[in-house]
Write a protein that holds these residues in place. Structure first.
Motif, PDB file in Angstrom:
ATOM      1  N   GLU A   1       0.830  -1.208   0.000  1.00  0.00           N
ATOM      2  CA  GLU A   1       0.000   0.000   0.000  1.00  0.00           C
ATOM      3  C   GLU A   1       0.865   1.259   0.000  1.00  0.00           C
ATOM      4  OE1 GLU A   1      -3.552   2.092   2.673  1.00  0.00           O
ATOM      5  OE2 GLU A   1      -2.799   0.098   3.186  1.00  0.00           O
ATOM      6  N   TYR A   2       1.957   1.193   0.756  1.00  0.00           N
ATOM      7  CA  TYR A   2       2.844   2.355   0.820  1.00  0.00           C
ATOM      8  C   TYR A   2       3.587   2.542  -0.500  1.00  0.00           C
ATOM      9  CZ  TYR A   2       5.157   5.997   3.509  1.00  0.00           C
ATOM     10  OH  TYR A   2       5.568   7.216   3.988  1.00  0.00           O
ATOM     11  N   LEU A   3       3.970   1.416  -1.138  1.00  0.00           N
ATOM     12  CA  LEU A   3       4.602   1.517  -2.456  1.00  0.00           C
ATOM     13  C   LEU A   3       3.673   2.191  -3.447  1.00  0.00           C
ATOM     14  CD1 LEU A   3       6.276  -2.016  -2.779  1.00  0.00           C
ATOM     15  CD2 LEU A   3       7.414   0.151  -2.279  1.00  0.00           C
ATOM     16  N   ASP A   4       2.398   1.825  -3.400  1.00  0.00           N
ATOM     17  CA  ASP A   4       1.410   2.458  -4.276  1.00  0.00           C
ATOM     18  C   ASP A   4       1.323   3.958  -4.020  1.00  0.00           C
ATOM     19  OD1 ASP A   4       0.384   0.645  -6.097  1.00  0.00           O
ATOM     20  OD2 ASP A   4      -0.948  -0.272  -4.630  1.00  0.00           O
ATOM     21  N   SER A   5       1.305   4.326  -2.765  1.00  0.00           N
ATOM     22  CA  SER A   5       1.191   5.746  -2.429  1.00  0.00           C
ATOM     23  C   SER A   5       2.396   6.534  -2.929  1.00  0.00           C
ATOM     24  CB  SER A   5       1.037   5.923  -0.910  1.00  0.00           C
ATOM     25  OG  SER A   5       2.246   5.647  -0.231  1.00  0.00           O
ATOM     26  N   MET A   6       3.557   5.890  -2.950  1.00  0.00           N
ATOM     27  CA  MET A   6       4.755   6.554  -3.467  1.00  0.00           C
ATOM     28  C   MET A   6       4.627   6.875  -4.949  1.00  0.00           C
ATOM     29  SD  MET A   6       7.084   7.027  -1.032  1.00  0.00           S
ATOM     30  CE  MET A   6       5.626   7.591  -0.134  1.00  0.00           C
ATOM     31  N   MET A   7       3.935   6.001  -5.676  1.00  0.00           N
ATOM     32  CA  MET A   7       3.767   6.217  -7.105  1.00  0.00           C
ATOM     33  C   MET A   7       2.809   7.370  -7.406  1.00  0.00           C
ATOM     34  SD  MET A   7       5.797   4.153  -8.558  1.00  0.00           S
ATOM     35  CE  MET A   7       6.854   4.467  -7.133  1.00  0.00           C
ATOM     36  N   ASN A   8       2.081   7.827  -6.396  1.00  0.00           N
ATOM     37  CA  ASN A   8       1.148   8.947  -6.586  1.00  0.00           C
ATOM     38  C   ASN A   8       1.766  10.293  -6.207  1.00  0.00           C
ATOM     39  OD1 ASN A   8      -0.907   7.194  -7.421  1.00  0.00           O
ATOM     40  ND2 ASN A   8      -1.547   6.822  -5.306  1.00  0.00           N
ATOM     41  N   ILE A   9       3.039  10.287  -5.783  1.00  0.00           N
ATOM     42  CA  ILE A   9       3.698  11.537  -5.417  1.00  0.00           C
ATOM     43  C   ILE A   9       3.740  12.471  -6.614  1.00  0.00           C
ATOM     44  CG2 ILE A   9       5.977  12.514  -4.883  1.00  0.00           C
ATOM     45  CD1 ILE A   9       6.383  10.331  -2.861  1.00  0.00           C
ATOM     46  N   GLN A  10       3.411  13.739  -6.367  1.00  0.00           N
ATOM     47  CA  GLN A  10       3.286  14.723  -7.431  1.00  0.00           C
ATOM     48  C   GLN A  10       4.517  15.627  -7.526  1.00  0.00           C
ATOM     49  OE1 GLN A  10      -0.182  15.645  -9.216  1.00  0.00           O
ATOM     50  NE2 GLN A  10       0.029  13.425  -8.980  1.00  0.00           N
ATOM     51  N   TYR A  11       4.678  16.213  -8.692  1.00  0.00           N
ATOM     52  CA  TYR A  11       5.691  17.239  -8.888  1.00  0.00           C
ATOM     53  C   TYR A  11       5.454  18.357  -7.865  1.00  0.00           C
ATOM     54  CZ  TYR A  11       8.413  20.903 -11.241  1.00  0.00           C
ATOM     55  OH  TYR A  11       9.324  21.887 -11.535  1.00  0.00           O
ATOM     56  N   GLY A  12       6.505  18.789  -7.207  1.00  0.00           N
ATOM     57  CA  GLY A  12       6.359  19.820  -6.181  1.00  0.00           C
ATOM     58  C   GLY A  12       6.298  19.267  -4.778  1.00  0.00           C
ATOM     59  N   ASP A  13       5.984  17.977  -4.647  1.00  0.00           N
ATOM     60  CA  ASP A  13       5.999  17.333  -3.335  1.00  0.00           C
ATOM     61  C   ASP A  13       7.457  17.258  -2.855  1.00  0.00           C
ATOM     62  OD1 ASP A  13       6.105  15.241  -1.282  1.00  0.00           O
ATOM     63  OD2 ASP A  13       4.079  14.709  -1.897  1.00  0.00           O
ATOM     64  N   VAL A  14       7.700  17.624  -1.596  1.00  0.00           N
ATOM     65  CA  VAL A  14       9.072  17.664  -1.100  1.00  0.00           C
ATOM     66  C   VAL A  14       9.720  16.285  -1.083  1.00  0.00           C
ATOM     67  CG1 VAL A  14       8.795  19.759   0.271  1.00  0.00           C
ATOM     68  CG2 VAL A  14       8.194  17.559   1.282  1.00  0.00           C
ATOM     69  N   ARG A  15       8.908  15.211  -1.145  1.00  0.00           N
ATOM     70  CA  ARG A  15       9.464  13.857  -1.147  1.00  0.00           C
ATOM     71  C   ARG A  15       9.877  13.389  -2.540  1.00  0.00           C
ATOM     72  NH1 ARG A  15       4.451  10.767   1.082  1.00  0.00           N
ATOM     73  NH2 ARG A  15       3.542  12.234  -0.405  1.00  0.00           N
ATOM     74  N   CYS A  16       9.498  14.149  -3.559  1.00  0.00           N
ATOM     75  CA  CYS A  16       9.686  13.707  -4.935  1.00  0.00           C
ATOM     76  C   CYS A  16      11.160  13.495  -5.268  1.00  0.00           C
ATOM     77  CB  CYS A  16       9.067  14.724  -5.890  1.00  0.00           C
ATOM     78  SG  CYS A  16       9.012  14.165  -7.602  1.00  0.00           S
ATOM     79  N   ARG A  17      12.015  14.414  -4.868  1.00  0.00           N
ATOM     80  CA  ARG A  17      13.435  14.303  -5.188  1.00  0.00           C
ATOM     81  C   ARG A  17      14.049  13.079  -4.510  1.00  0.00           C
ATOM     82  NH1 ARG A  17      17.311  17.569  -7.259  1.00  0.00           N
ATOM     83  NH2 ARG A  17      15.749  19.221  -7.518  1.00  0.00           N
ATOM     84  N   ALA A  18      13.715  12.866  -3.242  1.00  0.00           N
ATOM     85  CA  ALA A  18      14.251  11.705  -2.533  1.00  0.00           C
ATOM     86  C   ALA A  18      13.823  10.411  -3.214  1.00  0.00           C
ATOM     87  CB  ALA A  18      13.797  11.725  -1.078  1.00  0.00           C
TER      88      ALA A  18
END
Length: 627
Positions: A463-480
């Motif tokens: 479930e968490y892996l799925d949520s990672m795939m929904n990270i959007q441009y501009g989200d501070v986690r995107c670069r990591a």
């Protein structure tokens, strides 16, 4: 709270207590910062019977408090820039019991300066001198004009009484002037008047003789004002205070924070900073400011790290309890930090350069506390008889170390492990790292195992892996996330996050004009949804030249250019149609490929714990955007 409100005292009594060193200032107090105008307004308020709020004292009786902590005398000759520091009073077990001011320092100092001291500020139209120069910063005493009240029509401060700080030259010039309509009374004189027990005695034996001597006997305002001044300073009990008798220092700090919450935000780190500075042999504040400035302005770092973060690193690296407790800032602990300060500074700088090299910038470093375990490991791990921080950024060495550290860092940033109060996890991390300093690389597996089953579990479930795939441009986690997915990025280059299929192609007006999409509502909805085109499935890390060349070019055209050294295989979409018309297939295939790669790059759990299995980590998790 141990204490009570004591019987109120006069301002004269408070001044006497300051002079006798019965009132001192603890190291937790900041410098005196009131302007001369604020002091005048305070005296005007007192004269008009306005409340000046109660004070809080801390009765210091224990020998260990007198021995271990610094206390200061009040300033009575303030000078901008050159004499702003309170003099140290050397207390010891043999020193008498005294009261330390917990709340009311600015007001008491203002009263003391006004009634006993001087206030020096720079003369207008003169340059700041390199040293204290009385010609540029002349000392001024506080005076009150007895001749008349202030005209309320021409005074924006709404004061009634004309209090002013005057130099000796200004005062003498006023006396000498035949045209002067003012009579400046120096407030120092009110404490020199004889003591009288009733208003009648004060009027007949103090006020009228003074007015007679100075030609003011017929001035009603002067008579009323001087009488009132005598009474508010010498006879009225205006200093109301709570006397705290608890001798536990952390309790007193908590009281201090709560009673000082109305102005500039205070917290324990502010107060402990003051204690650390007091115990430092030299100027610790300047040392910290220079380091924070270097970290912020250096192109190889660019992070804004507050002083309290640096203090936390110092505690971590010197093996102290990492909690912000007064016991961790005794003179011995501060001396230990000072002894290791050069090495600590160097380690902090190299650790942050490493973090920046791993692709994390100030925006994507969502938890500054996550850097602290890295600092600890690099500081204590020995390689070729030298600490690892000295060579970790040598790209010819330690690639395995950097790979493990980067993987751990990206995982903790994505999981938000350091959100909220991080002291417990920092202590636990230090224990794990200490036990594994003899290993070949950063002990990622041991760390994962240590926190297994807690609410700091580093493992990912489906479930968490799925949520990672929904990270959007501009989200501070995107670069990591992108750096975790593509660790092969050149560590010497700076990368930008960009859309593969350009954002401009998904402009709503453009899509509404596409005949193919107009015929298929479901397909139109897919293209319009930023959940698809703005998510990590359509994002990649591009170096500077790639980012410039990409611009708004269609993905297929850009990849076909001979100067672009990216391929479908690199982007995990080998064999996929790169045309804009095939975007839905591109999205689905790349999303699945990214998820599969993420699954390989992290540690997996079948079911993530809903509650902590260990009470020590049962804490509220708050997004940690600072420290």
């Amino acid at each position: 709270m141990a204490g009570k409100y004591e019987k109120a005292i006069t301002i004269k009594d408070a001044i006497a207590a300051i002079n006798d060193r019965d009132y001192l200032l603890p190291a937790i107090q900041r410098k005196f910062v009131w302007s001369s105008h604020q002091i005048c307004v305070l005296f005007d308020s007192i004269m008009r019977g306005y409340p000046i709020n109660s004070f809080m004292m801390w009765e210091v009786k224990e020998d260990n408090l007198k021995n271990d902590y610094k206390f200061y005398a009040f300033l009575n000759s303030y000078c901008q820039r050159f004499n702003e520091e309170n003099p140290v009073v050397k207390t010891s077990a043999s020193f008498k019991n005294f009261k330390a001011i917990i709340d009311g320092q600015q007001r008491l100092t203002s009263l003391y300066i006004g009634l006993c001291g001087t206030y020096a500020y720079k003369q207008p139209r003169k340059h700041w001198p390199s040293s204290q120069d009385k010609n540029v910063l002349p000392p001024r005493k506080l005076y009150l004009d007895l001749s008349q009240a202030i005209d309320p029509e021409g005074d924006e401060s709404l004061m009634k009484y004309d209090f002013r700080f005057l130099t000796d030259e200004q005062y003498n010039k006023s006396i000498a002037s035949q045209d002067s309509k003012r009579h400046w009374f120096c407030l120092h004189e009110v404490l020199k008047f004889p003591a009288k027990s009733s208003s009648t005695e004060v009027l007949l034996q103090v006020v009228q003789p003074y007015l007679m001597e100075h030609g003011l006997i017929g001035n009603v305002f002067a008579c009323e004002t001087l009488l009132k001044l005598y009474e508010v300073i010498r006879t009225q009990d205006l200093i109301h205070y709570f006397n705290e008798t608890e001798q536990e220092i952390d309790h007193v700090l908590d009281v201090f924070i709560r009673t000082n919450s109305g102005g500039t935000k205070l917290d324990f780190s502010d107060l402990l900073m003051s204690i650390a500075i007091a115990h430092w042999d030299g100027d610790f504040r300047e040392e910290l400011d220079e380091l924070t400035k270097q970290i912020h302005q250096d192109n190889e770092m660019g992070f804004y790290m507050e002083r309290d973060w640096i203090l936390k690193v110092c505690l971590m690296l010197t093996g102290s309890d990492v909690r912000f407790k007064v016991k961790n800032f005794h003179s011995e602990q501060v001396a230990e930090i000072q002894q290791q300060w050069d090495a600590i500074k160097a380690c902090i700088v190299e650790s942050l350069k490493l973090v920046r090299r791993l692709g994390i910038n100030s925006q994507s470093l969502t938890s500054k506390n996550a850097v602290i375990p890295i600092c600890f490991y690099l500081y204590n791990k020995q390689v070729s008889e030298a600490p690892l921080y000295k060579s970790i950024n040598n790209l010819a060495k330690h690639s395995g170390q950097r790979a493990k550290i980067s993987q751990w860092l990206y995982m903790v940033l994505l999981k938000g492990v350091f959100g909220g109060q991080a002291d417990t996890i920092l202590s636990a991390m230090r224990t794990v790292l200490e036990k594994n300093l003899g290993g070949d690389a950063f002990p990622l597996e041991a760390i994962v195992d240590r926190f297994r089953g807690t609410n700091k579990d580093l493992r990912f479930d489906e479930e968490y892996l799925d949520s990672m795939m929904n990270i959007q441009y501009g989200d501070v986690r995107c670069r990591a996330l992108l750096h975790l997915l593509f660790p092969e990025m050149n560590p010497t280059e700076v990368f930008h996050i960009d859309h593969l299929h350009p954002k401009s192609a998904f402009d709503k007006k453009k899509l509404k004009q596409d005949d193919r999409l107009k015929q298929d509502d479901q397909l139109m909805s897919f293209y319009l949804s930023d959940r698809h085109w703005n998510s990590v499935a359509n994002l990649h890390l591009l170096n500077h030249s790639q980012n410039i060349s990409k611009n708004d070019q269609p993905l297929a055209d850009w990849l076909a250019r001979p100067d672009i050294h990216l391929s479908a295989e690199t982007l995990l979409v080998a064999g996929v149609d790169m045309s804009f018309e095939a975007f839905p297939q591109f999205y689905e295939i790349r999303r699945k490929a990214l998820k599969d790669r993420l699954r390989e790059r992290v540690y997996l759990s079948q079911v993530m714990p809903v509650e902590s299995a260990e009470e020590e980590f049962d804490e509220e998790v708050v997004e940690d955007s600072t420290v």
